[in-house]
Design an enzyme around this catalytic site. Sequence first.
Site: not given
Lengths: 460, 460
Positions: A69-70, A177, A194-196, A320
């Site tokens: 996807g990126t 999403q 994005s498939a995952h 953090c």
Amino acid sequence: MPYFDAASAAPLHPVARQALLAALDEGWADPARLYREGRRARLLLDAAREAAADAVGCRPDELVFTPSGTRALHDGIAGALAGRRRAGRHLVVSAVEHSAVLHSAAVHEAAGGTVTEVAVDRTGRVGAGAYAAALRPDTALAVLQSANHEVGTVQPVAEVAEACREAGVPLLVDAAQSLGWEPVGGGWSLLTASAHKWGGPSGVGLLAVRKGVRYAPQHPVDERESGRAPGFPDLPAVVAAAASLRAVRQEAAEEAARLRALVDRIRARVPELVPDVEVVGDPARRLPHLVTFSCLYVDGEALLHALDREGFSVSSGSSCTSSTLTPSHVLRAMGVLTEGNVRVSLPRGTAPEEVDRFLGVLPGVVAEVRGALGAPAAGAGSPSGEGELVVDSLGKRCPIPVIELARAFGDAPVGGLVTVLSDDEAARLDIPAWCEMRGQEYVGERPVPGGVAYTVRRRS
Amino acid sequence: MPYFDAASAAPLHPVARQALLAALDEGWADPARLYREGRRARLLLDAAREAAADAVGCRPDELVFTPSGTRALHDGIAGALAGRRRAGRHLVVSAVEHSAVLHSAAVHEAAGGTVTEVAVDRTGRVGAGAYAAALRPDTALAVLQSANHEVGTVQPVAEVAEACREAGVPLLVDAAQSLGWEPVGGGWSLLTASAHKWGGPSGVGLLAVRKGVRYAPQHPVDERESGRAPGFPDLPAVVAAAASLRAVRQEAAEEAARLRALVDRIRARVPELVPDVEVVGDPARRLPHLVTFSCLYVDGEALLHALDREGFSVSSGSSCTSSTLTPSHVLRAMGVLTEGNVRVSLPRGTAPEEVDRFLGVLPGVVAEVRGALGAPAAGAGSPSGEGELVVDSLGKRCPIPVIELARAFGDAPVGGLVTVLSDDEAARLDIPAWCEMRGQEYVGERPVPGGVAYTVRRRS
């Protein structure tokens, strides 16, 4: 062992696994070759493209498979900007896009382009009117997510698409999403996914570019995937991605309703069970499976580890837990509390009992982390010359500055001022957020040697 | 059914399949996350990186996983060029690099950089001296393949690396074809490879950048893979790639010797069995499993289809098998015959009987294709005004112009000229190559309306 981070990566759907195994045997050859193994691979690739295009709502020849996807976002934004270079070099994005979008925008800006970031409200939602107002005659491209990856808020894509259409600006929708739940409505021009995220394998992204949209790929020439995604295709993964997208869509309406009820339970119960919690994101216009909340006086990383020891896998936007030690840009844009942040995203099939067990464990875990940090009861703080309490939290990390503010607050008279000195990035967000949650007045900030002074007036 | 195109994509190695299946269960989560599924994924990723780095001969922190060999080359070349921008903008490549390299070079040139293509000899081998001579004070990067993907010729990497070291120029070695057989020796600075060439899955490339090499990634910022390969990693595929690389290396020496003998048999027997064949590439300094030959008067696509019908899967660099209808740039750079081109690349485990069956089938198949095209016996051709035979092959595609030249040649007296008019790109390569094979004199070419006139003098 409940895994509650489906928004990062969903476990492989059984249909994806089955399709992947079959395609390992049938789909390893080069689909561009003329011999039988190549033709077999080509048939698989064509069928996968048709299935994915059907789920996206576009023509097969408008859709290419990318390695993630990126990469779909990086390449898609660069290609769309270059294709519209004559129109101008202005890019519009929302302030809560995925970092792949914001980093693409930074590249565009460094190369001489201009970028407008459209703000969001406290729920993380873009105003369609504000977005429309950002469009200009020289706007080359507009980017908007279908729903936010950190807080689940659904964006007004159809309205923004209509505004873009009127302005003649192509709209790229990042559907990472939401695509597993439903197609993106409205007149988008480009779409990525994005498939995952939907239970497909990693290694597969989607990039759809509608016919007629000007597009100029910015990577070196490559004949694969209509010239829009260079490199040998990962065909078994592509086949598995398409098969699982079809499978999750068949179950989507029913499963969305079920998970929505579980998330509603979390949204309602967490503030009852845990004191000093802010549940963020839009309560209604949201993804079915995702909820985010922040806990005052809590170290996000310690909270994640404590939940992990109890068997719960969640993620966090607290500073953090980030390798850069800065809080999530999404929470920052919303102006909500970033300390003690927890994102719960339920994978398909999550049992109600798992959610109940999470709700049973959470209060004790938060109390334990707060106890270890010495969260507020009575506090320190020394009166300054001007009748102002000054708390020196320089060198201390989130959530300590807010804990020390809360401790000192007991010593301040109503109407009096408390100033916290801090060099922690999260304090800039969390001190105003604390005031909002507590009904106290945030006066403002000013630079001081070694950090920033944040001043609060006690109202009650 | 013998598959003889391992240089395009090798069938999945059993170890790769096994590792992939295991990692689908253990390695689907985000390795950057702190919870147990993330830690498990991180352990797998770290172990895969160590194994791959060991096989490459570099440190684990010098190696990243990319989505393909093509992306490794695109990103690696762009990053290395940008990292050395202060040194200059000159790029050196050989004329027979993979198209991903040449297309990256084209992008560099279009952006104002300069490129030197180092020529090769008739075997496809770069001269180390010629390569060294191309290095300049403003050379930012040199690229050389370890071995050629179309003809198997091994390049003088160690000598070129030494010349680059002396000149202070980083050398990127494209090891896609050879890494499964052995590590690349010599002092390279960057190295790329592709897992599906050694029996790993598709979707995995390698990019190694030695410590101390200046490197500036050109894609948007991303924290994954040391900032050198954006996007969620395809961890199951990465694990499978590393495991299979280790496995094929363990068998490499023995299997290389076995396949080398089979290729020697093809190299020796094809010219005996089939008339008018040119076996190309270096007979000794070559990849163990790959051999390429070209058949005069043969249509490459028809030959591929005929072999496919006999059950043999091979590839070709002939123009008719390319989507752009231009012959392979490798064969062109070598100056060898491009028509009727066949590349045989044997996968691991190829049985001698399969090779024998191929040798048994080939002569009949070539004869059949030649028969269908009417390959030369007696020929046409009309005497021109200057006592020169002119053959009009305008509008006819490879291999027809060469067939018509050969037919007309019988009518020309010794010492006489034959001129072929052609608008086919392959004729520019194949008419000189025909002369070389036939011991005739290639006089030269000149433009004519609608094409080019190629003139040959009959010597015997």
